[in-house]
Scaffold this motif. Structure first.
Motif, PDB file in Angstrom:
ATOM      1  N   TRP A   4     -35.591  23.296   6.359  1.00  0.00           N
ATOM      2  CA  TRP A   4     -36.720  22.678   5.673  1.00  0.00           C
ATOM      3  C   TRP A   4     -37.828  23.715   5.728  1.00  0.00           C
ATOM      4  N   ALA A   5     -38.212  24.207   4.585  1.00  0.00           N
ATOM      5  CA  ALA A   5     -39.098  25.367   4.553  1.00  0.00           C
ATOM      6  C   ALA A   5     -40.408  25.109   5.274  1.00  0.00           C
ATOM      7  N   THR A   6     -40.888  23.876   5.223  1.00  0.00           N
ATOM      8  CA  THR A   6     -42.168  23.592   5.858  1.00  0.00           C
ATOM      9  C   THR A   6     -41.981  23.007   7.255  1.00  0.00           C
ATOM     10  N   GLY A   7     -40.754  23.084   7.764  1.00  0.00           N
ATOM     11  CA  GLY A   7     -40.499  22.583   9.108  1.00  0.00           C
ATOM     12  C   GLY A   7     -40.099  21.125   9.091  1.00  0.00           C
TER      13      GLY A   7
ATOM     14  N   ALA B 204     -47.026  29.214  11.272  1.00  0.00           N
ATOM     15  CA  ALA B 204     -46.105  28.726  10.240  1.00  0.00           C
ATOM     16  C   ALA B 204     -46.480  29.303   8.882  1.00  0.00           C
ATOM     17  N   ARG B 205     -45.458  29.454   8.042  1.00  0.00           N
ATOM     18  CA  ARG B 205     -45.710  29.893   6.668  1.00  0.00           C
ATOM     19  C   ARG B 205     -45.787  28.640   5.804  1.00  0.00           C
ATOM     20  N   ALA B 206     -47.027  28.236   5.501  1.00  0.00           N
ATOM     21  CA  ALA B 206     -47.248  26.956   4.838  1.00  0.00           C
ATOM     22  C   ALA B 206     -46.655  26.901   3.432  1.00  0.00           C
ATOM     23  N   ASP B 207     -46.537  28.067   2.799  1.00  0.00           N
ATOM     24  CA  ASP B 207     -46.028  28.108   1.425  1.00  0.00           C
ATOM     25  C   ASP B 207     -44.555  28.503   1.384  1.00  0.00           C
ATOM     26  N   ALA B 208     -43.878  28.344   2.512  1.00  0.00           N
ATOM     27  CA  ALA B 208     -42.502  28.855   2.632  1.00  0.00           C
ATOM     28  C   ALA B 208     -41.542  28.267   1.604  1.00  0.00           C
TER      29      ALA B 208
ATOM     30  N   PHE C  13     -50.293  22.621  -5.404  1.00  0.00           N
ATOM     31  CA  PHE C  13     -49.645  22.884  -4.116  1.00  0.00           C
ATOM     32  C   PHE C  13     -50.640  23.673  -3.260  1.00  0.00           C
ATOM     33  N   VAL C  14     -51.460  22.946  -2.481  1.00  0.00           N
ATOM     34  CA  VAL C  14     -52.603  23.596  -1.824  1.00  0.00           C
ATOM     35  C   VAL C  14     -52.303  24.055  -0.395  1.00  0.00           C
ATOM     36  N   HIS C  15     -51.432  23.337   0.317  1.00  0.00           N
ATOM     37  CA  HIS C  15     -51.074  23.614   1.719  1.00  0.00           C
ATOM     38  C   HIS C  15     -52.244  24.154   2.537  1.00  0.00           C
ATOM     39  N   GLU C  16     -53.260  23.315   2.683  1.00  0.00           N
ATOM     40  CA  GLU C  16     -54.450  23.687   3.457  1.00  0.00           C
ATOM     41  C   GLU C  16     -54.223  23.339   4.921  1.00  0.00           C
TER      42      GLU C  16
END
Lengths: 461, 353
Positions: A14-17, A28-32, B151-154
């Motif tokens: 799961w790219a976002t964990g 973490a890479r939030a835009d993964a 897709f902002v992922h703040e």
């Protein structure tokens, strides 16, 4: 080739964990989810740790309301495109794609999986799901979601046709042959336009706890994702049940049973608990005033709301209005419900905080105590995590684990660098691959091409 | 519109001894020569030429992470796909290729493929035309269900997306699709849609038109200013005699309205292509390489031969650019990135139709 039974490990990507706030971790890479370079790097990292496979889940809908409860379920790259990119960056690790026959047809599925098996040189697998998610139906021209019986009957016939199509493709030394399937749900002439997959039959994954799902797993699956069971005895019972059912098909030794495991691991126990607390502190709470107890988590059903009102109901004591960081008085904890008491034990296992010791359970712990629907969480140093894995492996509860990284890529790195060497040192886990295909990793031979398709005359019931 | 000649290679779909190695080699060859795009076929039925290449989604995904500039066009027919799934496939290829994805939409009847895709409630023959008419705009609208930047992922606030910029489509026609898509808006906004100019079901929605034989191509005005690609199949060799031999060995195919068959030396072929381009008959070409002979490796040689001998002559004549002028497939075609029309429609207020 080791003769001792060896652990099998997979990476649930799961790219976002898999932790709902994992993407907010500072590292973490939030835009993964859309960074294919990172996705390839994580796959290569799992391959360096000799993992059997990296696994791509799927969901055929998007729901923006999941952003605080399950952000990984909102959007993702399409699994076949992603798996192909993963395979291109590696040479040994298996790539597992989730595909749902409820909204597709066997020819399309057989063809995509055979293609992936070819470009990966025998490393493809299919995670067969039937989709418990009602939201997907509306994206695929349906007015309503099929019930479980219909989905499984459909999936069974689809799987049979897919298997026959793989065998219909040209093989070394022999050409394609027609299929002529005429079943209850499908009419497929065949043959497959792509050659027979290098693995002959692409590896099949299945998950679930329903009777239909267990039966499908026992009869057809090479890897079974064990459903979450609350106690060790129930885990053993699930494992034994799948093996017994598989034995009826004379394939008990061919089914690998892998529960999900979320390891929160750090060099010391204290650091691991700190990390666990940090991740939980990043969770966004549900507003206290909203009505209703449950909140949708998308594809994995519903969970309790994440706030003190909901915790008060679950534990059966008044918790509202308190600071989450504050310790809960022992008299409050003594008054919790029966279910609450079980959760307190779980909190202690994870946080090492207790009802009356030097480090006490906090209000925040009670809010975050909801058990995961997906995986078993373990918090500890490398030896502690390895102990738990060994206990399940040797205690008849697992053949290995599907590792759920709380955040990416840090949790993957922590497990591969800290825990894998311990497992290798203990002789539980391979130090290197002995083969290059996923079937070889699992110790499964390439099945011979069956003499002729049988589905043309098979009734689906 | 791009200034030079547009050029794409259409790779064979079947009969290759090692399709994966072939695809990688052909893509690298084409990219090194600055060819603008590759077209990967996708016929979901077995043909007489032997085992097929991987499904085009898998093929373009492989090439997306093995190349960096060339456009990658997958093929898909509305008859065998659900719009939601196709939209996410093409969008995903656009993401992993950083804006180099295209989709060639084909709609013609195909009895053998139809016979592989019948299921309860679905017969590709039924509603083939009605589905095809609706399909492309529905897919384009699904790409627009996410606004750019939604897709902002703040990390600081915990806000992962801006849910106010994610929209339901709720299309209800022959096709029914709710949305939103489960992939954020592609880098190109809309990946490039290619269609045959002669296909009445989908050509109105295409960004780029395949116009068949350049001698019978529609005019720039008829194409509405959209890029027009003539289709040619080359048989090229150092001597005319050898080129004619190759043509004969391939069964001596002849030109028809769908494509021009060219046989000759590199100089002769470059001259033919250049003449069509110079007089504005087309804006460029899709080079449809002939299917492999009994020895599949011959196909790679044909691609090498054309690339190494014809393209340098076109470049020397100032027709085919020696460098890439853009990073995306839309850029290669001189197309701008489209606005989000779903967001615009919602902003305009009540539904209009």
């Amino acid at each position: 080739m080791p003769t001792e039974r060896q652990l099998h490990l997979g990476l649930m990507f799961w790219a976002t964990g898999t932790h709902a706030a994992g993407w907010r971790h500072p590292d973490a890479r939030a835009d993964a989810a859309y960074d294919i370079d990172l996705i390839q790097e994580v796959t290569a990292e799992a391959e360096r740790a000799k993992f059997d496979f990296v696994f791509l889940g799927d969901r055929l809908a998007s729901d923006p309301s999941l952003q605080y409860s399950n952000p990984a379920q909102i959007s993702r790259l399409e699994p076949f495109a992603t798996a192909t990119a993963m395979a291109a960056a590696t040479t040994r690790i298996g790539v597992v794609v989730t595909a749902n026959p409820t909204y597709s047809d066997p020819y399309s599925i057989a063809r995509l999986l055979a293609s992936l098996d070819h470009v990966s040189a025998g490393r493809a697998a299919w995670n067969l799901v039937t989709g418990a998610d009602t939201a997907a139906a509306f994206n695929f021209g349906r007015e309503e979601h099929w019930d479980t019986a219909k989905r499984y009957a459909w999936a069974q016939e689809c799987l049979q046709v897919v298997r026959d199509l793989w065998d219909s493709g040209a093989d070394a030394g022999s050409g394609p042959r027609p299929l002529g399937h005429r079943g209850t749900y499908f009419s497929v002439d065949g043959p497959l336009d792509v050659a027979r997959p290098p693995q002959g039959q692409v590896v099949l994954f299945n998950a679930g706890t329903s009777d239909q799902s267990r039966e499908l797993s026992a009869r057809e699956a090479d890897i079974v994702f064990a459903g979450m069971q609350p106690t060790f005895a129930l885990r053993q019972a699930y494992y034994a049940d799948i093996k017994e059912r598989a034995d009826r098909y004379d394939r008990a030794d061919q089914v690998t049973i892998l529960p999900g495991l979320t390891p929160i691991v750090a060099p010391t126990t204290e650091e691991a608990v700190e990390l666990y607390d940090l991740l939980n502190s990043l969770l966004v709470l549900d507003p206290e005033e909203e009505p209703g107890e449950l909140v949708r988590k998308g594809g994995i059903g519903e969970g309790h709301r994440r706030n003190l009102s909901s915790a008060s109901r679950v534990f059966g004591v008044e918790l509202r209005g308190n600071d989450l960081a504050a310790e809960v008085p022992a008299e409050t904890l003594a008054a919790v419900s029966e279910e609450g008491a079980l959760r307190l034990a779980e909190i202690t296992r994870l946080t090492r905080r207790t009802v009356d010791g030097p480090r006490r359970i906090t209000y925040g712990d009670l809010v975050h105590a909801a058990p995961s629907e997906l995986s078993h969480t373990v918090v500890g140093n490398p030896e502690e995590v390895a102990d738990m894995i060994q206990e399940w492996f040797e205690g008849g509860a697992a053949d290995g684990f599907n590792i759920y990284p709380a955040y990416v890529p840090g949790s993957v790195t922590a497990f591969t660098e800290l825990v894998v060497p311990v497992l290798q040192r203990r002789g539980l886990y391979r130090k290197d691959y002995t083969g290059s295909t996923l079937r070889e990793h699992l110790g499964l031979p390439v099945p011979p091409r069956r003499p002729s398709p049988t589905s043309a005359v098979r009734s689906t019931d | 519109m791009s200034t030079g000649m547009l050029l794409g290679y259409e790779l064979p779909e079947a009969g290759l001894p090692d399709p994966t190695a072939f695809l990688l080699a052909a893509a690298r060859k084409a990219e090194a020569a600055r060819v603008h795009h590759l077209v990967l076929g996708d016929r979901p039925a077995a043909g007489p030429a032997g085992p097929g290449t991987p499904a085009s989604l898998v093929a373009v995904s492989l090439l997306a992470v093995s190349t960096s500039r060339i456009g990658l066009v997958m093929t898909a027919a509305p008859a065998y796909h659900e719009p939601y799934n196709l939209a996410r496939m093409v969008a995903s290829v656009d993401h992993i290729s950083h804006g180099r994805a295209g989709w060639r939409v084909i709609t013609g009847p195909d009895a053998a493929a139809d016979a592989n895709h019948r299921r309860e409630g679905v017969d590709p023959v039924t509603d083939r035309e009605a589905r095809a008419r609706e399909f492309v705009p529905v897919v384009q609208n699904l790409w627009d269900t996410w606004e750019d930047g939604a897709f902002v992922h703040e990390k600081g606030t915990g806000r992962f997306i801006d849910s106010g910029r994610v929209h339901v489509l709720d299309h209800r026609g022959t096709l029914r699709v709710r949305g939103p898509l489960n992939v954020v808006r592609p880098p190109q906004g809309h990946p490039v849609v290619l269609a045959d100019a002669s296909d009445p079901l989908v050509s109105a929605h295409a960004d780029v038109l395949a116009v068949g034989n350049p001698d019978s191509a529609l005019t720039a005005a008829q194409a509405g200013g959209r890029p027009r690609l003539g289709v040619v199949t080359p048989f090229v060799a150092a001597t005319e005699e050898r080129a004619r031999e190759l043509h004969a060995l391939a069964g001596a195919p002849v030109s028809d309205p769908a494509r021009a068959v060219l046989t000759g030396t590199p100089g002769q072929l470059a001259e033919r292509l250049g003449a069509w381009f110079d007089r504005g008959a087309v804006d460029g070409f899709t080079v449809r390489f002939p299917p492999p002979g009994p020895d599949g490796t011959a196909n790679a040689e044909r691609i090498d031969e054309f690339t190494d001998t014809v393209l340098p002559l076109l470049t020397a004549a100032g027709r085919f650019p020696a460098t890439y002028a853009a990073d995306t497939l839309r850029g290669h075609f001189g197309l701008t990135r489209p606005a989000n029309r779903l967001a615009e429609r919602l902003a305009a207020g009540p539904e209009r139709d």
